[in-house]
Write a protein that holds these residues in place. Structure first.
Motif, mmCIF file in Angstrom:
data_model
loop_
_atom_site.group_PDB
_atom_site.id
_atom_site.type_symbol
_atom_site.label_atom_id
_atom_site.label_comp_id
_atom_site.label_asym_id
_atom_site.label_seq_id
_atom_site.Cartn_x
_atom_site.Cartn_y
_atom_site.Cartn_z
ATOM 1 N N THR A 1 0.864 -1.184 0.000
ATOM 2 C CA THR A 1 0.000 0.000 0.000
ATOM 3 C C THR A 1 0.895 1.226 0.000
ATOM 4 O O THR A 1 1.764 1.375 0.870
ATOM 5 C CB THR A 1 -0.911 0.026 1.225
ATOM 6 O OG1 THR A 1 -1.826 -1.068 1.168
ATOM 7 C CG2 THR A 1 -1.703 1.328 1.289
ATOM 8 N N LEU A 2 0.695 2.094 -0.986
ATOM 9 C CA LEU A 2 1.483 3.325 -1.107
ATOM 10 C C LEU A 2 0.646 4.517 -0.666
ATOM 11 O O LEU A 2 -0.442 4.748 -1.200
ATOM 12 C CB LEU A 2 1.927 3.520 -2.560
ATOM 13 C CG LEU A 2 2.614 4.858 -2.883
ATOM 14 C CD1 LEU A 2 3.965 4.955 -2.184
ATOM 15 C CD2 LEU A 2 2.781 5.020 -4.395
ATOM 16 N N VAL A 3 1.156 5.289 0.278
ATOM 17 C CA VAL A 3 0.524 6.525 0.715
ATOM 18 C C VAL A 3 1.247 7.685 0.044
ATOM 19 O O VAL A 3 2.468 7.812 0.154
ATOM 20 C CB VAL A 3 0.593 6.685 2.250
ATOM 21 C CG1 VAL A 3 -0.099 7.973 2.684
ATOM 22 C CG2 VAL A 3 -0.037 5.485 2.937
ATOM 23 N N VAL A 4 0.499 8.520 -0.668
ATOM 24 C CA VAL A 4 1.087 9.639 -1.402
ATOM 25 C C VAL A 4 0.780 10.930 -0.655
ATOM 26 O O VAL A 4 -0.374 11.364 -0.579
ATOM 27 C CB VAL A 4 0.561 9.712 -2.850
ATOM 28 C CG1 VAL A 4 1.340 10.761 -3.638
ATOM 29 C CG2 VAL A 4 0.659 8.356 -3.529
ATOM 30 N N LEU A 5 1.811 11.528 -0.097
ATOM 31 C CA LEU A 5 1.671 12.719 0.746
ATOM 32 C C LEU A 5 2.079 13.976 -0.013
ATOM 33 O O LEU A 5 2.757 13.915 -1.044
ATOM 34 C CB LEU A 5 2.561 12.586 1.983
ATOM 35 C CG LEU A 5 2.367 11.346 2.856
ATOM 36 C CD1 LEU A 5 3.459 11.279 3.915
ATOM 37 C CD2 LEU A 5 0.991 11.358 3.508
ATOM 38 N N ALA A 6 1.676 15.119 0.540
ATOM 39 C CA ALA A 6 2.169 16.396 0.039
ATOM 40 C C ALA A 6 3.660 16.516 0.372
ATOM 41 O O ALA A 6 4.140 15.942 1.354
ATOM 42 C CB ALA A 6 1.400 17.548 0.683
ATOM 43 N N SER A 7 4.387 17.237 -0.452
ATOM 44 C CA SER A 7 5.842 17.348 -0.257
ATOM 45 C C SER A 7 6.203 17.943 1.096
ATOM 46 O O SER A 7 7.232 17.613 1.682
ATOM 47 C CB SER A 7 6.454 18.192 -1.382
ATOM 48 O OG SER A 7 5.882 19.498 -1.399
ATOM 49 N N GLU A 8 5.321 18.798 1.619
ATOM 50 C CA GLU A 8 5.621 19.471 2.886
ATOM 51 C C GLU A 8 5.074 18.737 4.102
ATOM 52 O O GLU A 8 5.218 19.215 5.242
ATOM 53 C CB GLU A 8 5.063 20.899 2.866
ATOM 54 C CG GLU A 8 3.544 20.999 2.818
ATOM 55 C CD GLU A 8 2.962 20.943 1.420
ATOM 56 O OE1 GLU A 8 1.777 21.294 1.265
ATOM 57 O OE2 GLU A 8 3.690 20.539 0.489
ATOM 58 N N ASP A 9 4.473 17.584 3.905
ATOM 59 C CA ASP A 9 3.893 16.835 5.025
ATOM 60 C C ASP A 9 5.013 16.296 5.914
ATOM 61 O O ASP A 9 5.812 15.457 5.491
ATOM 62 C CB ASP A 9 3.039 15.677 4.502
ATOM 63 C CG ASP A 9 2.240 14.982 5.590
ATOM 64 O OD1 ASP A 9 2.770 14.767 6.694
ATOM 65 O OD2 ASP A 9 1.064 14.651 5.341
ATOM 66 N N ALA A 10 5.043 16.758 7.154
ATOM 67 C CA ALA A 10 6.079 16.331 8.093
ATOM 68 C C ALA A 10 5.495 15.586 9.288
ATOM 69 O O ALA A 10 6.207 15.343 10.272
ATOM 70 C CB ALA A 10 6.867 17.553 8.583
ATOM 71 N N VAL A 11 4.201 15.223 9.217
ATOM 72 C CA VAL A 11 3.558 14.653 10.403
ATOM 73 C C VAL A 11 2.990 13.253 10.196
ATOM 74 O O VAL A 11 2.532 12.634 11.157
ATOM 75 C CB VAL A 11 2.421 15.587 10.904
ATOM 76 C CG1 VAL A 11 2.990 16.942 11.306
ATOM 77 C CG2 VAL A 11 1.320 15.738 9.859
ATOM 78 N N VAL B 1 5.636 4.874 1.516
ATOM 79 C CA VAL B 1 5.282 6.291 1.624
ATOM 80 C C VAL B 1 6.112 7.075 0.619
ATOM 81 O O VAL B 1 7.306 6.810 0.442
ATOM 82 C CB VAL B 1 5.556 6.829 3.051
ATOM 83 C CG1 VAL B 1 5.246 8.327 3.126
ATOM 84 C CG2 VAL B 1 4.732 6.067 4.077
ATOM 85 N N CYS B 2 5.475 8.035 -0.053
ATOM 86 C CA CYS B 2 6.221 8.974 -0.882
ATOM 87 C C CYS B 2 5.587 10.349 -0.741
ATOM 88 O O CYS B 2 4.437 10.468 -0.328
ATOM 89 C CB CYS B 2 6.255 8.529 -2.347
ATOM 90 S SG CYS B 2 4.692 8.742 -3.250
ATOM 91 N N ARG B 3 6.340 11.361 -1.074
ATOM 92 C CA ARG B 3 5.857 12.740 -1.002
ATOM 93 C C ARG B 3 5.860 13.337 -2.411
ATOM 94 O O ARG B 3 6.710 14.139 -2.763
ATOM 95 C CB ARG B 3 6.708 13.534 -0.020
ATOM 96 C CG ARG B 3 6.435 13.162 1.435
ATOM 97 C CD ARG B 3 7.400 13.762 2.432
ATOM 98 N NE ARG B 3 6.898 13.633 3.795
ATOM 99 C CZ ARG B 3 6.980 12.524 4.546
ATOM 100 N NH1 ARG B 3 7.551 11.434 4.030
ATOM 101 N NH2 ARG B 3 6.495 12.500 5.778
ATOM 102 N N ARG B 4 4.857 12.886 -3.184
ATOM 103 C CA ARG B 4 4.718 13.323 -4.577
ATOM 104 C C ARG B 4 3.318 13.848 -4.847
ATOM 105 O O ARG B 4 2.856 13.837 -5.981
ATOM 106 C CB ARG B 4 5.035 12.160 -5.527
ATOM 107 C CG ARG B 4 6.436 11.604 -5.375
ATOM 108 C CD ARG B 4 6.734 10.461 -6.326
ATOM 109 N NE ARG B 4 6.744 10.894 -7.719
ATOM 110 C CZ ARG B 4 7.384 10.230 -8.687
ATOM 111 N NH1 ARG B 4 8.063 9.135 -8.417
ATOM 112 N NH2 ARG B 4 7.343 10.670 -9.933
ATOM 113 N N GLY B 5 2.635 14.315 -3.801
ATOM 114 C CA GLY B 5 1.283 14.815 -3.954
ATOM 115 C C GLY B 5 1.233 16.101 -4.750
ATOM 116 O O GLY B 5 2.193 16.884 -4.756
#
Length: 238
Positions: free
Chosen positions: A55-65, A80-84
């Protein structure tokens, strides 16, 4: 078909939105419901589906939480990746690129699921997989519309619409990674769900009956309902 060529299934959670309609002081996916963040409930349900390779969670680049709210998620089946992006479709597209970069293949399946549908059950996901694995297009969980539908105009009813052929779309929505990637490129960012992009290619996704409890937590009152349902499940399965 050899094991190496058998299409695998991945889940993808676009998790870069802010949930402005929820009235919450923080992105709604991190609001505490029944003891933990809403997205944690969603991920726990998906983890109980053995056929999901990851399962891949795609977060905003600035998500730090995220890691604070869902500790210990990352691992062999938790990515997890930060490519939102700005729009949901941008975030899904970024997630598809990440899946391919991590070894997924265009012919593999992706089940895109809203993080805000935290009441999802593993058996509903399995029902979708069972229905779609042998299909050329893929499909989505949905429910036949039970309410009478009205079209509005200037704050008044303009007409009553027939409901016999209307369905309310839910998630997960399951399509081949390569096909969905192409569909999103062609459709642009205006589409509000993945099936719409597939439809724009002239294809007809399967409708697999979901469940009324597969609520998308959107409005403030939805949080209270989700709290009651999840608390009742915890009590029934301590």
């Amino acid at each position: 078909m050899t094991e190496a060529s058998t299409p695998r299934c991945y889940a993808l959670l676009p998790c870069a939105g802010v949930g402005s309609r929820s009235g919450a002081a923080l992105p709604k996916q991190y609001v505490n419901i029944a003891g933990r963040a809403m997205v944690a409930h969603t991920l726990a349900a998906l983890a109980e589906v053995p056929r999901l390779a990851a399962t891949l969670v795609v977060l905003a680049s600035e998500d730090a939480v995220f890691e604070q709210h869902v500790p210990g998620f990352a691992g062999e089946r938790g990515w997890v990746c930060r490519r939102g992006g700005v729009q949901r479709a941008d975030t899904v597209a970024g997630g598809l690129e990440e899946l391919l970069a991590r070894g997924a293949r265009p012919q593999d399946w992706v089940l895109v699921h809203d993080a805000a549908r935290c009441l999802v059950r593993p058996e509903w996901v399995d029902r979708l997989i069972d229905a779609c694995l042998a299909d050329e297009v893929g499909g989505l969980l949905a429910l036949p519309v039970a309410d009478t539908l009205k079209r509005a105009e200037d704050g008044r009813v303009a007409e009553t619409l027939p409901r016999s052929d209307k369905w309310a779309a839910q998630t997960p929505q399951m399509f081949r990674i390569g096909l969905l990637r192409e569909a999103l490129v062609r459709a642009g960012t205006a589409v509000t769900d993945d099936a719409s992009a597939i439809e724009a290619l002239g294809l007809r996704p399967l409708l697999i009956e979901g469940d009324a409890a597969n609520l998308k937590v959107t409005w403030p009152s939805d949080f209270m309902l989700a709290e009651r349902v999840l608390a009742a499940r915890t009590k029934a399965n301590p």
